[in-house]
Design a protein around this motif. Structure first.
Motif, mmCIF file in Angstrom:
data_model
loop_
_atom_site.group_PDB
_atom_site.id
_atom_site.type_symbol
_atom_site.label_atom_id
_atom_site.label_comp_id
_atom_site.label_asym_id
_atom_site.label_seq_id
_atom_site.Cartn_x
_atom_site.Cartn_y
_atom_site.Cartn_z
ATOM 1 N N GLY A 157 -40.293 -107.260 -71.190
ATOM 2 C CA GLY A 157 -39.035 -107.281 -70.456
ATOM 3 C C GLY A 157 -38.287 -108.589 -70.556
ATOM 4 O O GLY A 157 -37.051 -108.617 -70.540
ATOM 5 N N TYR A 262 -30.765 -106.478 -76.127
ATOM 6 C CA TYR A 262 -32.100 -105.869 -76.073
ATOM 7 C C TYR A 262 -32.256 -104.778 -77.132
ATOM 8 O O TYR A 262 -33.304 -104.665 -77.778
ATOM 9 C CB TYR A 262 -32.369 -105.301 -74.680
ATOM 10 C CG TYR A 262 -32.947 -106.297 -73.710
ATOM 11 C CD1 TYR A 262 -34.260 -106.187 -73.262
ATOM 12 C CD2 TYR A 262 -32.184 -107.365 -73.233
ATOM 13 C CE1 TYR A 262 -34.796 -107.097 -72.372
ATOM 14 C CE2 TYR A 262 -32.710 -108.286 -72.340
ATOM 15 C CZ TYR A 262 -34.013 -108.149 -71.911
ATOM 16 O OH TYR A 262 -34.546 -109.072 -71.036
ATOM 17 N N ILE A 294 -37.291 -100.082 -70.573
ATOM 18 C CA ILE A 294 -36.671 -101.251 -69.948
ATOM 19 C C ILE A 294 -35.244 -100.917 -69.522
ATOM 20 O O ILE A 294 -34.466 -100.356 -70.295
ATOM 21 C CB ILE A 294 -36.661 -102.451 -70.925
ATOM 22 C CG1 ILE A 294 -38.094 -102.857 -71.283
ATOM 23 C CG2 ILE A 294 -35.904 -103.635 -70.327
ATOM 24 C CD1 ILE A 294 -38.190 -103.887 -72.386
ATOM 25 N N LEU A 296 -31.766 -102.756 -67.289
ATOM 26 C CA LEU A 296 -31.199 -104.057 -66.918
ATOM 27 C C LEU A 296 -30.049 -103.890 -65.930
ATOM 28 O O LEU A 296 -29.321 -102.897 -65.956
ATOM 29 C CB LEU A 296 -30.662 -104.788 -68.150
ATOM 30 C CG LEU A 296 -31.597 -105.036 -69.341
ATOM 31 C CD1 LEU A 296 -30.820 -105.688 -70.468
ATOM 32 C CD2 LEU A 296 -32.781 -105.889 -68.935
ATOM 33 N N ILE A 307 -34.454 -107.227 -64.352
ATOM 34 C CA ILE A 307 -35.071 -106.480 -65.445
ATOM 35 C C ILE A 307 -36.122 -105.547 -64.853
ATOM 36 O O ILE A 307 -36.991 -105.987 -64.100
ATOM 37 C CB ILE A 307 -35.744 -107.433 -66.451
ATOM 38 C CG1 ILE A 307 -34.760 -108.483 -66.960
ATOM 39 C CG2 ILE A 307 -36.359 -106.657 -67.613
ATOM 40 C CD1 ILE A 307 -35.426 -109.681 -67.616
ATOM 41 N N SER A 309 -39.108 -103.070 -66.057
ATOM 42 C CA SER A 309 -39.917 -102.699 -67.214
ATOM 43 C C SER A 309 -41.080 -101.845 -66.732
ATOM 44 O O SER A 309 -41.818 -102.239 -65.824
ATOM 45 C CB SER A 309 -40.430 -103.958 -67.913
ATOM 46 O OG SER A 309 -41.257 -103.628 -69.024
#
Length: 345
Positions: A157, A262, A294, A296, A307, A309
């Motif tokens: 993450g 990402y 993941i 965000l 974050i 994860s």
């Protein structure tokens, strides 16, 4: 290829068997459990009766080295370091699911694991098996230190923003939750049904073994020391980890911008899935699979990035990643044998 599993009665071992059973290149020829030597594996795990027809055996390093090509150690900490050197010296590849070869700092190991670290010779040979980050090193390894479950979810993450120097390295807060299988199969009062059901607790604040591991991995990406505040919790579910991470952004970034970063970072990584803006992953969505999902959220009001994860702690956090590393070590497609859909619902 013939493989063996040492530590045959734990959840890590039975998950290895679940995936290796249908692996096209591998046969599990030995299951090692000193305390259950001579006992059929299906006596310990009856759901495998007439499927896994193996008796567990005691550990004999010299015999094992003659009969298998690779050994998985699914043992508690401070066990594998006593046996792995004998296998490495005999030319057998090893993947260690415990923490014995993960840390590089002997003082840190003694502080968090309570014993002296393994020989520096073999620590030097060990490659940290975070598959998405160290693939080239894993491909040439004879000894892989499989990452811990919390570090896998957390570092996957964090690494994209750490490596791109987008966040403050000394104000990272990790609020992580795991299912009860994270404690293993041994009996413990705190994990009895009546203690765990309808309960939710934090544990091992400031002393958890995964703190130095997380900081070591992140420092490797940052090229400088990284400090984290890590609080683990156990929740009344069987499997899963959710790592909720709070970091201070150095400059204003939108959620959309960071998601694109990402996606680019993990574009060739088949087991990392980046969710679209506004979509937050749940542990149920990776249950029984080798995926790390993941999500965000860049909070422009506070300047923080949140974050989320999630992984299955027994698969991507342990046995699935171990098989992914085995595939990489042998030049096979890294998804071989583990490219299974999550179990849902």
């Amino acid at each position: 290829m013939k493989v063996a599993i040492v530590g045959g009665t734990g959840y890590g071992a039975v998950e290895l068997l679940r995936f290796l059973y249908n692996h096209p290149h591998v046969t599990v020829s030995k299951i090692i459990s000193h305390s259950n030597s001579g006992t059929p594996f299906s006596d310990v795990y009856p759901h495998l009766v007439n499927v896994i027809d193996l008796e567990m055996e005691s550990l004999d390093i010299s015999q094992l080295a003659e009969e298998v090509d690779l050994v998985f150690f699914a043992t508690p900490s401070n066990v594998s370091k006593n046996y792995i050197p004998g296998l490495i010296d005999r030319g057998v590849k090893v993947i260690d699911l415990s923490g014995d070869f993960r840390l590089r700092n002997g003082k840190e190991y003694e502080k968090y694991y309570g014993e002296e670290m393994a020989s520096s010779e073999y620590i030097g040979k060990a490659v940290y098996g975070l598959s998405e980050i160290n693939k080239n090193e894993i491909a040439n390894a004879t000894l892989v230190a499989n990452p811990g479950c919390y570090p896998t979810a957390t570092t996957l993450g964090l690494i994209p923003v750490i490596a791109n120097n987008l966040v403050n390295y000394h104000s990272i807060i990790i609020d992580a939750k795991t299912g009860t299988t994270g404690a293993g199969r041994s009996l413990s009062q705190g994990f009895h049904f009546s203690e765990m059901q309808e309960n939710f607790r934090a544990y091992q604040l400031g002393v958890h073994k995964h703190i130095p591991e997380i900081e070591q991995v992140l420092a490797g990406s940052a090229k400088e020391a990284v400090q984290v505040s890590f609080t683990p919790h156990v929740v009344p579910m069987t499997r899963g980890i959710m790592s909720t991470i709070y970091v201070d952004l150095k400059e204003k970034q939108s959620t959309k911008q960071l998601l694109e970063l990402y996606k680019e970072f993990y574009k060739d990584k088949p087991f990392v899935r980046i969710r679209e803006e506004g979509i937050i992953p749940q542990t149920k969505e990776v249950y029984g699979s080798n995926f790390c999902d993941i999500g965000l959220y860049a909070d422009e009001r506070t300047g923080k990035l949140i974050i989320i994860s999630v992984i299955d702690n027994l698969v991507k956090g342990a046995s699935g990643q171990a098989i992914q590393n085995m595939n990489i070590m042998n030049g096979w497609d890294e998804t071989t044998g583990i490219n299974q859909l999550p179990i849902y619902p």
